[in-house]
Write an enzyme that holds these catalytic residues in place. Sequence first.
Site, PDB file in Angstrom:
ATOM      1  N   HIS A 166      -0.500  -3.111  11.032  1.00  0.00           N
ATOM      2  CA  HIS A 166       0.644  -3.801  11.641  1.00  0.00           C
ATOM      3  C   HIS A 166       0.867  -3.372  13.096  1.00  0.00           C
ATOM      4  O   HIS A 166       1.997  -3.133  13.526  1.00  0.00           O
ATOM      5  CB  HIS A 166       1.911  -3.598  10.792  1.00  0.00           C
ATOM      6  CG  HIS A 166       1.765  -4.118   9.405  1.00  0.00           C
ATOM      7  ND1 HIS A 166       1.682  -5.465   9.118  1.00  0.00           N
ATOM      8  CD2 HIS A 166       1.629  -3.467   8.213  1.00  0.00           C
ATOM      9  CE1 HIS A 166       1.512  -5.620   7.806  1.00  0.00           C
ATOM     10  NE2 HIS A 166       1.468  -4.435   7.243  1.00  0.00           N
ATOM     11  N   SER A 224       4.075  -6.252   2.965  1.00  0.00           N
ATOM     12  CA  SER A 224       2.720  -6.322   3.516  1.00  0.00           C
ATOM     13  C   SER A 224       1.793  -7.049   2.538  1.00  0.00           C
ATOM     14  O   SER A 224       1.997  -8.234   2.268  1.00  0.00           O
ATOM     15  CB  SER A 224       2.214  -4.919   3.859  1.00  0.00           C
ATOM     16  OG  SER A 224       1.016  -4.968   4.604  1.00  0.00           O
ATOM     17  N   LEU A 225       0.787  -6.375   1.958  1.00  0.00           N
ATOM     18  CA  LEU A 225      -0.120  -7.068   1.027  1.00  0.00           C
ATOM     19  C   LEU A 225       0.638  -7.684  -0.144  1.00  0.00           C
ATOM     20  O   LEU A 225       0.165  -8.629  -0.781  1.00  0.00           O
ATOM     21  CB  LEU A 225      -1.199  -6.118   0.507  1.00  0.00           C
ATOM     22  CG  LEU A 225      -0.819  -5.090  -0.561  1.00  0.00           C
ATOM     23  CD1 LEU A 225      -0.986  -5.633  -1.977  1.00  0.00           C
ATOM     24  CD2 LEU A 225      -1.641  -3.829  -0.412  1.00  0.00           C
ATOM     25  N   GLN A 272       1.207 -11.588  10.274  1.00  0.00           N
ATOM     26  CA  GLN A 272       1.620 -10.375   9.568  1.00  0.00           C
ATOM     27  C   GLN A 272       0.648  -9.223   9.761  1.00  0.00           C
ATOM     28  O   GLN A 272       1.025  -8.058   9.723  1.00  0.00           O
ATOM     29  CB  GLN A 272       1.779 -10.699   8.078  1.00  0.00           C
ATOM     30  CG  GLN A 272       2.304  -9.588   7.210  1.00  0.00           C
ATOM     31  CD  GLN A 272       1.435  -9.402   5.984  1.00  0.00           C
ATOM     32  OE1 GLN A 272       0.254  -9.120   6.088  1.00  0.00           O
ATOM     33  NE2 GLN A 272       2.035  -9.587   4.825  1.00  0.00           N
ATOM     34  N   GLN A 307       0.827  -1.197   0.000  1.00  0.00           N
ATOM     35  CA  GLN A 307       0.000   0.000   0.000  1.00  0.00           C
ATOM     36  C   GLN A 307       0.865   1.252   0.000  1.00  0.00           C
ATOM     37  O   GLN A 307       1.868   1.332   0.702  1.00  0.00           O
ATOM     38  CB  GLN A 307      -0.920  -0.019   1.221  1.00  0.00           C
ATOM     39  CG  GLN A 307      -2.207   0.746   1.028  1.00  0.00           C
ATOM     40  CD  GLN A 307      -3.340   0.192   1.877  1.00  0.00           C
ATOM     41  OE1 GLN A 307      -3.470  -1.020   2.019  1.00  0.00           O
ATOM     42  NE2 GLN A 307      -4.171   1.052   2.419  1.00  0.00           N
ATOM     43  N   ARG A 363      -9.138  -9.064   3.547  1.00  0.00           N
ATOM     44  CA  ARG A 363      -8.117  -8.453   4.405  1.00  0.00           C
ATOM     45  C   ARG A 363      -8.327  -6.944   4.502  1.00  0.00           C
ATOM     46  O   ARG A 363      -8.282  -6.361   5.591  1.00  0.00           O
ATOM     47  CB  ARG A 363      -6.736  -8.776   3.833  1.00  0.00           C
ATOM     48  CG  ARG A 363      -5.538  -8.320   4.669  1.00  0.00           C
ATOM     49  CD  ARG A 363      -4.271  -8.810   3.977  1.00  0.00           C
ATOM     50  NE  ARG A 363      -3.053  -8.503   4.708  1.00  0.00           N
ATOM     51  CZ  ARG A 363      -2.300  -7.423   4.532  1.00  0.00           C
ATOM     52  NH1 ARG A 363      -2.686  -6.504   3.652  1.00  0.00           N
ATOM     53  NH2 ARG A 363      -1.186  -7.236   5.214  1.00  0.00           N
TER      54      ARG A 363
END
Length: 313
Positions: A203, A94-95, A252, A10, A119
Amino acid sequence: MTIAFIFPGQGSQAPGMGKALHDAFGAAREVFQEVDEALGEKLSKLIFEGPADELTLTTNTQPALMAVSLAAMRALEREFGVAPSKAAFVAGHSLGEYSALASVGALTVSDAAKLLRTRGDAMQAAVPVGAGAMAALIGKVDVDVAEEIAKEGSAAGVVVVANDNNAGNVVISGDKAGVDAALAAAKAKGVRAIPLAVSAPFHSPLMQPAADVMAGALAAAEIATLAVPLVANVTAQPVHEPSVIRRLLVEQVTGRVRWRESVEWMAQGGGVTRFVEVGAGKQLAGMVKRNAPDAEALSLNEPADLEAFAKTV
């Protein structure tokens, strides 16, 4: 030459991303169509045309960035003969881990899109808008200094180190009171701190409701054995077993993105000499140059990028 394919997260999104890939390659068009069909909507129209504020919504950003990365990856393989197996490792920010997994066949594009929609929705729903915050610590800061700042801020609320991107770029996350206190602590230490325009405190422990949702979604998802090891965000170590990956993807959501350590491990422990960012933007390539200055870092965004790269493999 040892290659790692890396996939953005992102912040790399922008209206129009992937449009040139879509127009140039049938293989890329297939990916956008698969994502649209999986989600039951024309996400591709939003990706190509915007508006930016709608594309930036977490529920849209996550599958959108994956779609662009996989469109580039599939075009690279189908049009230019560069298979994902050319890499020694894959990794994603991340993603971007979902993009990495789909690139090497552990997830289908359709399943990756559905999981990322889930998510994104779960992360947005975990904390009321305005209750959480994130901030980037920039300049003369490393993860140890960032942890000190977060510890001082935690006297007022929840605040943790969320992304260890590279020395000089560490992100903190938590509730507004904790992050505000951490910003004051950073200023007192002479560290530049920039509040981030995000919709949720990613996170951080505040994302536990989203982690619970993803535990259920991932338990029901089919994850195949990886053709290429994934260097995971939360361990900065290579993994390939589906059961371990399933667990780490849940961790995560609340855990730290250990990107600096991941790149350092790939360069030093894994012998990677060439990091290839696949998809939108060039943020990860910039981070690689700071974390592994002796390695080559390049970004594949446009058709010409794919063609030029393929000639060197």
